[in-house]
Design an enzyme around this catalytic site. Structure first.
Site, PDB file in Angstrom:
ATOM      1  N   SER A  63      48.499  54.517  45.413  1.00 29.24           N
ATOM      2  CA  SER A  63      47.438  53.950  46.100  1.00 29.24           C
ATOM      3  C   SER A  63      46.574  53.096  45.279  1.00 29.24           C
ATOM      4  CB  SER A  63      46.724  54.630  46.967  1.00 29.24           C
ATOM      5  OG  SER A  63      45.853  55.624  46.383  1.00 29.24           O
ATOM      6  N   HIS A  64      46.262  53.748  43.887  1.00 30.65           N
ATOM      7  CA  HIS A  64      45.346  53.075  42.941  1.00 30.65           C
ATOM      8  C   HIS A  64      46.079  53.040  41.618  1.00 30.65           C
ATOM      9  CE1 HIS A  64      42.651  53.931  46.403  1.00 30.65           C
ATOM     10  NE2 HIS A  64      41.774  53.009  45.723  1.00 30.65           N
ATOM     11  N   ASN A  65      46.153  51.900  40.864  1.00 28.94           N
ATOM     12  CA  ASN A  65      46.659  51.903  39.588  1.00 28.94           C
ATOM     13  C   ASN A  65      45.928  50.996  38.855  1.00 28.94           C
ATOM     14  OD1 ASN A  65      48.291  52.342  37.235  1.00 28.94           O
ATOM     15  ND2 ASN A  65      49.874  51.057  38.092  1.00 28.94           N
ATOM     16  N   PHE A  87      46.816  56.466  37.564  1.00 27.46           N
ATOM     17  CA  PHE A  87      47.072  56.185  38.807  1.00 27.46           C
ATOM     18  C   PHE A  87      46.953  57.464  39.764  1.00 27.46           C
ATOM     19  CE2 PHE A  87      50.947  56.929  36.657  1.00 27.46           C
ATOM     20  CZ  PHE A  87      51.578  57.837  37.538  1.00 27.46           C
ATOM     21  N   THR A  88      46.764  57.180  40.985  1.00 31.41           N
ATOM     22  CA  THR A  88      46.846  58.257  41.979  1.00 31.41           C
ATOM     23  C   THR A  88      48.320  58.255  42.472  1.00 31.41           C
ATOM     24  OG1 THR A  88      45.783  57.084  43.768  1.00 31.41           O
ATOM     25  CG2 THR A  88      44.450  58.230  42.628  1.00 31.41           C
TER      26      THR A  88
END
Length: 361
Positions: A95-97, A120-121
């Site tokens: 979702s996040h990077n 990242f997640t």
């Protein structure tokens, strides 16, 4: 930044805190702010058109849905970063990077540390055949990462971005509240029945700007609206849903600064220090994560502020209050991906099927 007035700021604070789970949510929201339903709808529509509000929907606790997730750090050569970002972003559980650079407090330098630059997640679904660790291993191999580590949440002291729209009070102000706390990892006793699972699938989409938006959602679930809302409220009560709220676009809302601060706190002090750090309004996330020989940091705080300088001031204030003078600040230099995680889609199985032949031996 688009112009927003005092009423807009109050409304943005309210929609970040939570949208009422009732048949006419915008009317109920307006009643608490002294606004008409029409005024609320008009203002939210304008704030969305100006990209200040990203979307409105359910924000779920990933672990309580049975997903396993972790923050991941990769060390990549500069020439590999762009291709690596494409490969990492292709995973539906990312979702996040971000690409991040390091800065340390004062003259502090840990005895040994690895400059992980891509963070990242990653989440994998309950039915994942590959699992979290092997998914990371596949991505590390495909991206030619020189080093890779998983940083799962061992303890959660605070989670949830709520940008402070009070320009005068923003900064290092404190807040009280029942922050989400507990252990990380998959929650014990995970169990959603088919109806609950369908409600989760539907509620994660953007809420329509109409007087009775839950009526169409209920129809898609094959339920009457009161049954849907009762189910949603139960998910909230069981903490499977953290809140039903708006997510803002940080930069459009005036928050151009963000930093991930990492703190080397001993195990015996982690709980007390973590709870202190969580009290800062500008801290959106506060986790205990594992330390490694090349990574001595145990507490992570995500700080959102209106500028880089304000971030530095907040981190310094946290340092003064906690007495932790040594820390690292990881600044975002590039944003590769930032989306809401989608649950119970076919994309996860499709990614694993496509990568099945590349699973490490």
């Amino acid at each position: 930044m688009p112009e927003i007035d005092a009423i807009d700021r109050n409304l943005l604070d309210a929609v970040q805190a939570g949208i009422p789970l009732v048949e006419c949510p915008y009317r109920a929201l307006g009643e608490g702010l002294g606004l008409t339903e029409g005024d609320v709808l008009e203002r939210i529509a304008r704030l969305k058109a100006d990209s200040i509000i990203r979307n409105i929907g359910a924000i779920f606790d990933t672990s309580r849905l049975g997903y396993r997730s972790s923050l991941v750090g990769f060390r990549l050569r500069e020439e590999c970063v762009d291709e690596a970002a494409v490969l990492v972003n292709a995973h539906p559980g990312v979702s996040h990077n971000y690409l991040r650079s390091f800065a340390f407090s004062n003259d502090y330098r840990p005895a040994a540390y690895c400059p992980y630059n891509m963070w990242f997640t990653l989440a994998v679904e309950p039915e994942s055949r590959l699992g979290l660790e092997d998914s990371v291993a596949v991505l590390a191999r495909d991206t030619k990462a020189e080093a890779a580590r998983l940083f799962p949440a061992l303890r959660v002291f605070k989670i949830g971005v709520r940008l402070d729209m009070d320009a005068e009070a923003a900064g290092a102000r404190k807040e009280a509240g029942n922050f989400f706390t507990g252990n990380g990892g998959a929650a014990a006793g995970y169990c959603l029945n088919p109806t609950e699972r369908r409600i989760v699938q539907i509620l994660q989409h953007d809420l329509a700007l109409v007087e009775k938006p839950f009526c169409e959602i209920a129809r898609q679930c094959g339920l009457d609206v009161e049954t849907l809302l009762a189910g949603a409220r139960e998910l909230l009560q069981r903490k499977i849903m953290r809140r039903f709220a708006a997510i803002l676009n940080h930069r459009k809302a005036g928050y151009t600064g963000n930093v991930m601060a990492a703190w080397p706190v001993s195990e015996e002090k982690v709980e007390a220090i973590g709870l202190q750090m969580a009290q800062f309004r500008a801290v959106s996330h506060c986790y205990q994560r594992p330390a490694y020989p090349e990574w001595p940091f145990t507490l992570f705080t995500m700080v959102h502020q209106k500028s880089r300088e304000a971030c530095e001031e907040t981190v310094a204030a946290i340092s003064r209050e906690t007495g932790i003078s040594d820390y690292a600040m990881l600044w975002t230099t590039r944003e590769f991906k930032k989306v809401r995680l989608k649950y119970f889609t076919e994309d996860y199985a499709a990614w694993e099927e496509q990568t099945a032949t590349r699973v490490p031996l």
